[in-house]
Design a protein around this motif. Structure first.
Motif, PDB file in Angstrom:
ATOM      1  N   LYS A 395      -4.894  22.491 -43.299  1.00  0.00           N
ATOM      2  CA  LYS A 395      -4.527  23.832 -43.757  1.00  0.00           C
ATOM      3  C   LYS A 395      -3.205  24.256 -43.118  1.00  0.00           C
ATOM      4  CE  LYS A 395      -6.555  28.426 -44.492  1.00  0.00           C
ATOM      5  NZ  LYS A 395      -7.753  29.284 -44.259  1.00  0.00           N
ATOM      6  N   ALA A 396      -3.054  23.979 -41.831  1.00  0.00           N
ATOM      7  CA  ALA A 396      -1.800  24.287 -41.130  1.00  0.00           C
ATOM      8  C   ALA A 396      -0.648  23.460 -41.713  1.00  0.00           C
ATOM      9  CB  ALA A 396      -1.951  24.014 -39.639  1.00  0.00           C
ATOM     10  N   ALA A 397      -0.904  22.177 -41.967  1.00  0.00           N
ATOM     11  CA  ALA A 397       0.124  21.299 -42.527  1.00  0.00           C
ATOM     12  C   ALA A 397       0.555  21.786 -43.908  1.00  0.00           C
ATOM     13  CB  ALA A 397      -0.409  19.870 -42.605  1.00  0.00           C
ATOM     14  N   LYS A 398      -0.415  22.220 -44.731  1.00  0.00           N
ATOM     15  CA  LYS A 398      -0.105  22.715 -46.079  1.00  0.00           C
ATOM     16  C   LYS A 398       0.817  23.934 -46.006  1.00  0.00           C
ATOM     17  CE  LYS A 398      -2.450  23.993 -50.408  1.00  0.00           C
ATOM     18  NZ  LYS A 398      -1.968  25.376 -50.630  1.00  0.00           N
ATOM     19  N   LEU A 399       0.549  24.827 -45.067  1.00  0.00           N
ATOM     20  CA  LEU A 399       1.406  26.001 -44.905  1.00  0.00           C
ATOM     21  C   LEU A 399       2.830  25.594 -44.518  1.00  0.00           C
ATOM     22  CD1 LEU A 399      -1.074  28.372 -43.014  1.00  0.00           C
ATOM     23  CD2 LEU A 399      -0.202  28.679 -45.343  1.00  0.00           C
ATOM     24  N   LEU A 400       2.957  24.611 -43.625  1.00  0.00           N
ATOM     25  CA  LEU A 400       4.291  24.150 -43.221  1.00  0.00           C
ATOM     26  C   LEU A 400       5.038  23.507 -44.386  1.00  0.00           C
ATOM     27  CD1 LEU A 400       3.538  22.619 -39.701  1.00  0.00           C
ATOM     28  CD2 LEU A 400       4.836  24.701 -40.179  1.00  0.00           C
ATOM     29  N   VAL A 401       4.321  22.761 -45.208  1.00  0.00           N
ATOM     30  CA  VAL A 401       4.955  22.145 -46.382  1.00  0.00           C
ATOM     31  C   VAL A 401       5.426  23.237 -47.339  1.00  0.00           C
ATOM     32  CG1 VAL A 401       4.536  20.717 -48.433  1.00  0.00           C
ATOM     33  CG2 VAL A 401       3.690  19.971 -46.203  1.00  0.00           C
ATOM     34  N   GLU A 402       4.597  24.238 -47.573  1.00  0.00           N
ATOM     35  CA  GLU A 402       4.965  25.350 -48.466  1.00  0.00           C
ATOM     36  C   GLU A 402       6.171  26.113 -47.933  1.00  0.00           C
ATOM     37  OE1 GLU A 402       1.407  27.637 -48.729  1.00  0.00           O
ATOM     38  OE2 GLU A 402       0.465  26.296 -50.202  1.00  0.00           O
ATOM     39  N   GLU A 403       6.309  26.168 -46.612  1.00  0.00           N
ATOM     40  CA  GLU A 403       7.441  26.876 -45.990  1.00  0.00           C
ATOM     41  C   GLU A 403       8.689  26.005 -45.888  1.00  0.00           C
ATOM     42  OE1 GLU A 403       5.812  28.066 -42.250  1.00  0.00           O
ATOM     43  OE2 GLU A 403       4.251  29.295 -43.178  1.00  0.00           O
ATOM     44  N   GLY A 404       8.588  24.756 -46.308  1.00  0.00           N
ATOM     45  CA  GLY A 404       9.730  23.848 -46.215  1.00  0.00           C
ATOM     46  C   GLY A 404       9.987  23.336 -44.814  1.00  0.00           C
ATOM     47  N   LYS A 405       8.987  23.414 -43.937  1.00  0.00           N
ATOM     48  CA  LYS A 405       9.156  22.988 -42.540  1.00  0.00           C
ATOM     49  C   LYS A 405       8.522  21.627 -42.262  1.00  0.00           C
ATOM     50  CE  LYS A 405       9.218  27.801 -40.963  1.00  0.00           C
ATOM     51  NZ  LYS A 405       8.409  28.877 -40.354  1.00  0.00           N
ATOM     52  N   ALA A 406       7.938  21.026 -43.265  1.00  0.00           N
ATOM     53  CA  ALA A 406       7.337  19.696 -43.120  1.00  0.00           C
ATOM     54  C   ALA A 406       7.328  19.017 -44.480  1.00  0.00           C
ATOM     55  CB  ALA A 406       5.918  19.812 -42.568  1.00  0.00           C
ATOM     56  N   LYS A 407       7.221  17.695 -44.468  1.00  0.00           N
ATOM     57  CA  LYS A 407       7.213  16.913 -45.703  1.00  0.00           C
ATOM     58  C   LYS A 407       5.780  16.571 -46.097  1.00  0.00           C
ATOM     59  CE  LYS A 407      11.614  14.713 -44.497  1.00  0.00           C
ATOM     60  NZ  LYS A 407      12.246  13.428 -44.095  1.00  0.00           N
ATOM     61  N   GLU A 408       5.490  16.743 -47.364  1.00  0.00           N
ATOM     62  CA  GLU A 408       4.142  16.472 -47.862  1.00  0.00           C
ATOM     63  C   GLU A 408       3.711  15.032 -47.587  1.00  0.00           C
ATOM     64  OE1 GLU A 408       1.483  17.284 -51.884  1.00  0.00           O
ATOM     65  OE2 GLU A 408       3.669  17.562 -51.924  1.00  0.00           O
ATOM     66  N   ALA A 409       4.667  14.095 -47.678  1.00  0.00           N
ATOM     67  CA  ALA A 409       4.349  12.672 -47.510  1.00  0.00           C
ATOM     68  C   ALA A 409       3.933  12.317 -46.088  1.00  0.00           C
ATOM     69  CB  ALA A 409       5.557  11.829 -47.917  1.00  0.00           C
ATOM     70  N   ASP A 410       4.135  13.219 -45.124  1.00  0.00           N
ATOM     71  CA  ASP A 410       3.853  12.908 -43.717  1.00  0.00           C
ATOM     72  C   ASP A 410       2.406  13.159 -43.295  1.00  0.00           C
ATOM     73  OD1 ASP A 410       6.393  12.019 -43.194  1.00  0.00           O
ATOM     74  OD2 ASP A 410       7.113  13.914 -42.369  1.00  0.00           O
ATOM     75  N   PHE A 411       1.562  13.570 -44.244  1.00  0.00           N
ATOM     76  CA  PHE A 411       0.191  13.938 -43.873  1.00  0.00           C
ATOM     77  C   PHE A 411      -0.841  13.173 -44.708  1.00  0.00           C
ATOM     78  CE2 PHE A 411       3.035  17.465 -42.957  1.00  0.00           C
ATOM     79  CZ  PHE A 411       2.757  17.691 -41.615  1.00  0.00           C
ATOM     80  N   PRO A 412      -1.979  12.793 -44.085  1.00  0.00           N
ATOM     81  CA  PRO A 412      -3.002  11.996 -44.784  1.00  0.00           C
ATOM     82  C   PRO A 412      -3.986  12.862 -45.577  1.00  0.00           C
ATOM     83  CG  PRO A 412      -3.631  12.231 -42.486  1.00  0.00           C
ATOM     84  CD  PRO A 412      -2.315  12.967 -42.652  1.00  0.00           C
TER      85      PRO A 412
END
Length: 461
Positions: A395-412
């Motif tokens: 859930k935290a990773a999804k928020l970071l991806v939506e904010e442009g602060k992380a890449k979707e491909a980096d999470f399992p």
């Protein structure tokens, strides 16, 4: 009005597109339940995600005001999280599991963030190394061949015992990775590291080598004093022994179990339930810190070393910290080798809390008697799910991806929480997290099946 040239219009459009790409998507910030937090840690380099999240403003970006406070030892740290004096802490991966099943302190502690992979080593005194060295094969360059197995230590321990000297070694806590890794290495070399039993928390029943708790920063001094002959610890305390000329690290944990999970960020289940958005905000900040530590092939590590060297964090000499944090590791003085994955903070899904990692720790608790009775495979899975919370992490990773602060491909995203069968152990025994009892049954030393320890003896089948 004069029309703008087509080339100018094209350039303006391109600039607008570039600007729109570079600006993160705007999302509403989390409404945290608690803005001011006090988080605990032990002075080790793998507390780095906490220090970086503070220094780089990642906590602040999430609306958090965080105080980081070093703790005297792992027991004090856990007790203060449970009592509420600390909101959460850098923890040994085994601590939330041990507390939740009631080994030592009873409390439901959870983790939604794995802080790192690898990062530990086993060091022996100069005297022990000189005796071991005769049993270690040499490479073409004349240097000791790695990985160095505990087979080389076995005759040394036998000599000490024949002379009436118990062979003592230090580890940082009964449910620490260091305890289990040291035990794993010793047992793979035919050395019994001893058993725990109800009413006997020494862990030294039937032991060939006597393991006892020593706080990490005190390891080098305790070795120098001759109280222990070796130890398992995280950095910078193996490299400190090299720098002081008092000991030799003989193996890193990445050689015992390649890319093993090491620390986690832990909070009580009650705190997580009461402060769900705050918990998410902390995990978001820690994910960003882990990314920063590993990005661009560790390009930020030199800066991280300077930060960690500050007295309020690790407080060790920057050169000592850099020995391992920047992709090298020094064994015998002058024998510095490339170990690019000695410290991993983000790559290889290092931050994801895998159930299979939790099951491995539980299997080692059972192997050495901290879990006194046999448990079915289903119990291991159920316990892992009580403690490890990948749903919060994602859930935290999804928020970071939506904010442009992380890449979707980096999470399992599609993981069931279990890694594939792992054959990266020094003894070559494969580990399948779905079948912990099969794994235990393959171990030559350790409890298996219905075995338990009673009256100092292994009983049952």
């Amino acid at each position: 009005m004069t029309a703008l040239p087509f080339r100018t219009l094209l350039a303006s459009a391109a600039a607008a597109i570039a600007l729109s790409v570079s600006i993160p998507a705007l999302t509403a910030p989390l409404k945290v339940e608690k803005e001011q937090l006090k988080l605990g840690f032990i002075k080790l380099t793998d507390m780095a995600p906490l220090a970086i999240a503070a220094e780089k403003g990642f906590f602040e970006d999430e609306g958090l005001s965080v105080t980081l406070e070093p703790q005297a030892n792992w027991k004090v740290l856990l007790d203060r999280v449970i009592s509420g004096e600390l909101d959460g802490a850098h923890m040994l991966a085994g601590q939330p599991l041990g507390a939740t099943i009631g080994f030592g302190t009873q409390a439901h502690v959870v983790t939604a963030f794995s802080m790192d992979l690898n990062g530990n080593g086993i060091t022996v005194s100069n005297e022990v190394w000189q005796k071991m060295k005769a049993n270690v094969p040499k490479g073409a360059d004349g240097k000791p061949q790695h990985p160095i197995k505990a087979d080389a230590l076995k005759p040394v321990i036998a000599d000490y015992r024949a002379a009436g000297k118990p062979f003592t070694m230090g580890m940082v806590f009964p449910v620490s990775t260091h305890n289990y890794e040291l035990r794993y290495w010793l047992a793979a070399g035919g050395i019994n590291p001893g058993f725990y039993a109800p009413g006997d928390a020494s862990g030294q029943i039937q032991a060939d080598a006597l393991l006892s708790v020593t706080p990490p920063p005190q390891m080098p001094a305790t070795l120098e004093a001759g109280t222990i002959f070796g130890y398992a610890v995280g950095e910078p305390w193996n490299q400190q022994a090299v720098a002081k000329g008092i000991g030799v690290p003989v193996i890193t944990d990445t050689e015992i179990w390649k890319n093993n999970p090491e620390k986690v960020f832990g909070v009580t289940d009650g705190w997580a339930t009461k402060n769900p958005n705050t918990h998410l905000a902390v995990v978001k900040a820690l994910i960003r810190a882990a990314q920063w530590l590993d990005e661009n092939n560790n390009a930020n590590r030199a800066e991280a070393v300077k930060i960690l060297a500050k007295s309020e964090y690790v407080g060790a000499d920057a050169k000592v910290i850099a020995n391992s944090m920047t992709g090298t590791f020094e064994y015998e003085k002058g024998d510095k080798r490339d170990v690019p994955d000695f410290n991993v903070f983000f790559r290889y899904n290092a931050t994801y809390p895998f159930y299979s990692d939790a099951v491995w720790y539980l299997s080692q608790m059972r192997r050495w008697g901290q879990i006194a009775e046999a448990k079915p495979d289903s119990w291991y899975d159920e316990t892992a799910r009580k403690v490890y919370k990948p749903e919060i992490y994602l859930k935290a990773a999804k928020l970071l991806v939506e904010e442009g602060k992380a890449k979707e491909a980096d999470f399992p995203w599609s993981s069931d929480g279990y890694k594939p069968v792992d054959s990266g152990f020094i003894d070559g025994i494969p580990y399948d997290g779905h079948k912990p009892n099969d794994y235990l049954n393959q171990q030559p030393i350790g409890l298996k099946g219905a075995q338990k320890v009673e009256g100092g003896q292994l009983v049952g089948g």
